[in-house]
Scaffold this motif. Structure first.
Motif, PDB file in Angstrom:
ATOM      1  N   ALA A  12       1.935   0.046  -6.932  1.00 41.94           N
ATOM      2  CA  ALA A  12       3.134  -0.830  -6.698  1.00 41.94           C
ATOM      3  C   ALA A  12       3.972  -0.854  -5.633  1.00 41.94           C
ATOM      4  CB  ALA A  12       4.073  -1.265  -7.988  1.00 41.94           C
ATOM      5  N   ALA A  15       1.681  -1.565  -2.548  1.00 44.27           N
ATOM      6  CA  ALA A  15       1.269  -3.016  -2.566  1.00 44.27           C
ATOM      7  C   ALA A  15       2.539  -3.763  -1.871  1.00 44.27           C
ATOM      8  CB  ALA A  15       1.098  -3.591  -3.981  1.00 44.27           C
ATOM      9  N   ALA A  16       3.649  -3.393  -2.201  1.00 42.98           N
ATOM     10  CA  ALA A  16       5.097  -4.114  -1.651  1.00 42.98           C
ATOM     11  C   ALA A  16       5.257  -3.689  -0.257  1.00 42.98           C
ATOM     12  CB  ALA A  16       6.140  -3.919  -2.589  1.00 42.98           C
ATOM     13  N   MET A  17       5.237  -2.497  -0.061  1.00 42.13           N
ATOM     14  CA  MET A  17       5.692  -1.911   1.378  1.00 42.13           C
ATOM     15  C   MET A  17       4.599  -1.841   2.332  1.00 42.13           C
ATOM     16  SD  MET A  17       8.784  -1.633   0.917  1.00 42.13           S
ATOM     17  CE  MET A  17       9.065  -1.125   2.588  1.00 42.13           C
ATOM     18  N   TYR A  64      -3.346  -4.669   5.024  1.00 37.86           N
ATOM     19  CA  TYR A  64      -3.333  -3.467   4.036  1.00 37.86           C
ATOM     20  C   TYR A  64      -4.253  -2.371   4.494  1.00 37.86           C
ATOM     21  CZ  TYR A  64      -0.474  -5.995   0.710  1.00 37.86           C
ATOM     22  OH  TYR A  64       0.601  -6.747   0.201  1.00 37.86           O
TER      23      TYR A  64
END
Length: 101
Positions: A12, A15-17, A64
Motif C-alpha cells: 500500500a 502504491a501510494a508513494m 509505477y
C-alpha cells in the motif's frame, strides 16, 4: 499474521508513494535548461509536469516503473518495523506488570 499484514502495508505504501517518488527522481535526473545548452527549456518544470508527460507518453503504469525495487525496499522495512513494534509492546506490558507487583 503481523508479517503478512506488514507485507500488505508495504504494498500500500508503494502504491501510494511510487508516482511521487518516480516524479521526484525523474525531475532530479533530468537536465536543466542550463545543462541542456542552446538556451533550450528544461525537460520538466515540476513534479506534476513529470507525471503529466509520463502518463501522456507511457500511460499510467509508467508512473509505477521501478515499483518492484521500491517494494523490495519497503516490504522488509514494514515487516521489521511492525514486528519490532509488536514485540516492544509485549515487552512493555511484561515490564509494567512486573513493576505493579
Amino acid at each position: 499474521t503481523h508479517v503478512a499484514s506488514s507485507f500488505v502495508t508495504g504494498a500500500a505504501v508503494v502504491a501510494a508513494m511510487q508516482p511521487f517518488d518516480f516524479a521526484a527522481t525523474r525531475l532530479v535526473n533530468s537536465p536543466s535548461a542550463a545543462e541542456a545548452g542552446g538556451g533550450g527549456a528544461a525537460v520538466y518544470s515540476s513534479p506534476w509536469d513529470v507525471m503529466r508527460k509520463t502518463v501522456a507518453s507511457e500511460g499510467v503504469l509508467g508512473l509505477y516503473s521501478g515499483g518492484t525495487a521500491n517494494y523490495l525496499r519497503f516490504g522488509p522495512y514494514c515487516v521489521l518495523v511492525f514486528v519490532f513494534v509488536e514485540r516492544a509492546r509485549v515487552l512493555e506490558a511484561a515490564v509494567l506488570e512486573r513493576l505493579r507487583r
